[in-house]
Write a protein that holds these residues in place. Structure first.
Motif, PDB file in Angstrom:
ATOM      1  N   LYS A 104       0.844  -1.209   0.000  1.00 32.91           N
ATOM      2  CA  LYS A 104       0.000   0.000   0.000  1.00 32.91           C
ATOM      3  C   LYS A 104       0.876   1.255   0.000  1.00 32.91           C
ATOM      4  CE  LYS A 104      -4.112  -1.858   0.244  1.00 32.91           C
ATOM      5  NZ  LYS A 104      -5.137  -1.665  -0.747  1.00 32.91           N
ATOM      6  N   GLU A 107       2.244   1.656  -3.441  1.00 32.44           N
ATOM      7  CA  GLU A 107       1.187   2.155  -4.331  1.00 32.44           C
ATOM      8  C   GLU A 107       0.938   3.635  -4.082  1.00 32.44           C
ATOM      9  OE1 GLU A 107      -2.255  -0.299  -3.711  1.00 32.44           O
ATOM     10  OE2 GLU A 107      -1.380  -2.028  -4.730  1.00 32.44           O
ATOM     11  N   ALA A 108       0.902   4.028  -2.818  1.00 31.49           N
ATOM     12  CA  ALA A 108       0.680   5.438  -2.489  1.00 31.49           C
ATOM     13  C   ALA A 108       1.835   6.287  -2.991  1.00 31.49           C
ATOM     14  CB  ALA A 108       0.509   5.601  -0.978  1.00 31.49           C
ATOM     15  N   LYS A 110       3.786   5.579  -5.573  1.00 25.76           N
ATOM     16  CA  LYS A 110       3.665   5.658  -7.032  1.00 25.76           C
ATOM     17  C   LYS A 110       2.578   6.650  -7.430  1.00 25.76           C
ATOM     18  CE  LYS A 110       5.329   1.049  -8.247  1.00 25.76           C
ATOM     19  NZ  LYS A 110       4.970  -0.253  -8.809  1.00 25.76           N
ATOM     20  N   GLU A 111       1.460   6.591  -6.714  1.00 25.12           N
ATOM     21  CA  GLU A 111       0.359   7.515  -7.020  1.00 25.12           C
ATOM     22  C   GLU A 111       0.792   8.955  -6.756  1.00 25.12           C
ATOM     23  OE1 GLU A 111      -4.165   8.338  -5.444  1.00 25.12           O
ATOM     24  OE2 GLU A 111      -3.397   6.284  -5.372  1.00 25.12           O
ATOM     25  N   THR A 112       1.505   9.151  -5.658  1.00 27.96           N
ATOM     26  CA  THR A 112       1.997  10.490  -5.330  1.00 27.96           C
ATOM     27  C   THR A 112       2.986  10.962  -6.392  1.00 27.96           C
ATOM     28  OG1 THR A 112       1.747   9.997  -2.983  1.00 27.96           O
ATOM     29  CG2 THR A 112       3.137  11.854  -3.540  1.00 27.96           C
ATOM     30  N   GLU A 113       3.888  10.067  -6.784  1.00 29.98           N
ATOM     31  CA  GLU A 113       4.854  10.427  -7.822  1.00 29.98           C
ATOM     32  C   GLU A 113       4.153  10.761  -9.130  1.00 29.98           C
ATOM     33  OE1 GLU A 113       7.680   7.249  -8.140  1.00 29.98           O
ATOM     34  OE2 GLU A 113       8.565   7.658  -6.163  1.00 29.98           O
ATOM     35  N   SER A 114       3.127   9.971  -9.469  1.00 29.95           N
ATOM     36  CA  SER A 114       2.415  10.255 -10.718  1.00 29.95           C
ATOM     37  C   SER A 114       1.666  11.583 -10.610  1.00 29.95           C
ATOM     38  CB  SER A 114       1.474   9.108 -11.086  1.00 29.95           C
ATOM     39  OG  SER A 114       0.209   9.250 -10.496  1.00 29.95           O
ATOM     40  N   LEU A 115       1.080  11.859  -9.435  1.00 25.84           N
ATOM     41  CA  LEU A 115       0.386  13.149  -9.253  1.00 25.84           C
ATOM     42  C   LEU A 115       1.385  14.301  -9.326  1.00 25.84           C
ATOM     43  CD1 LEU A 115      -2.158  12.361  -6.382  1.00 25.84           C
ATOM     44  CD2 LEU A 115      -2.684  12.835  -8.774  1.00 25.84           C
ATOM     45  N   GLU A 118       2.483  14.673 -12.915  1.00 20.42           N
ATOM     46  CA  GLU A 118       1.370  15.269 -13.677  1.00 20.42           C
ATOM     47  C   GLU A 118       1.245  16.751 -13.372  1.00 20.42           C
ATOM     48  OE1 GLU A 118      -3.413  14.851 -13.561  1.00 20.42           O
ATOM     49  OE2 GLU A 118      -2.300  12.961 -13.669  1.00 20.42           O
TER      50      GLU A 118
END
Length: 156
Positions: A104, A107-108, A110-115, A118
């Motif tokens: 988790k 995943e968080a 990766k999501e933070t990095e993608s945000l 972006e």
């Protein structure tokens, strides 16, 4: 003297050795046989039975103690195995929970990095747009300044 006293006692009739002596001996033997068959045999039989009962009870008690000790040993062994299995299950559950938490977290991240990437991309786009708008405005403003300076110079 002792010898003469002994013969005196026998001669005076204190100890008569007549037909009553064998009869008394026979009565004594008969009494012994009767007592033996009526009294002593049942008592010895009861005592023998009691000894046998005590021996059997002790044997059973020893056997029960041995069985109890064996059962206690088995239960202790099973209890230690159950504790070991419980500890293994707890450790396995902790490891699984830690793996889930790590997953988790990744995943968080990766999501933070993608945000973030972006948002950075959008900021780059906005920067580029702002720069192009500013370049247009700068060129427009510089034209206007140039025009005003020229018009002021031509007036003067």
């Amino acid at each position: 003297m002792l010898h003469s006293t002994f013969w005196l006692i026998i001669a005076e009739g204190l100890f008569d050795f007549n037909a009553t002596l064998p009869l008394m001996a026979l009565q004594f033997l008969l009494l012994m046989v009767v007592l033996n068959s009526v009294f002593y045999k049942p008592i010895t039989q009861v005592m023998d039975d009691r000894d046998e009962y005590i021996r059997q009870s002790l044997t059973e008690a020893s056997k029960n103690v041995a069985e109890t000790e064996e059962l206690t040993r088995k239960y202790k062994l099973e209890l230690s195995q159950a504790r070991r299995e419980a500890l293994d299950l707890i450790n396995q559950s902790k490891q699984e929970a830690q793996a889930i938490v790590d997953k988790k977290i990744k995943e968080a991240q990766k999501e933070t990095e993608s945000l973030v990437s972006e948002a950075f991309a959008q900021l780059k786009i906005q920067q580029t747009q702002a720069l192009s708008v500013l370049e247009n405005q700068i060129s427009t403003l510089s034209e206007q300044i140039k025009q005003k300076l020229l018009s002021k110079m031509s007036i003067s």
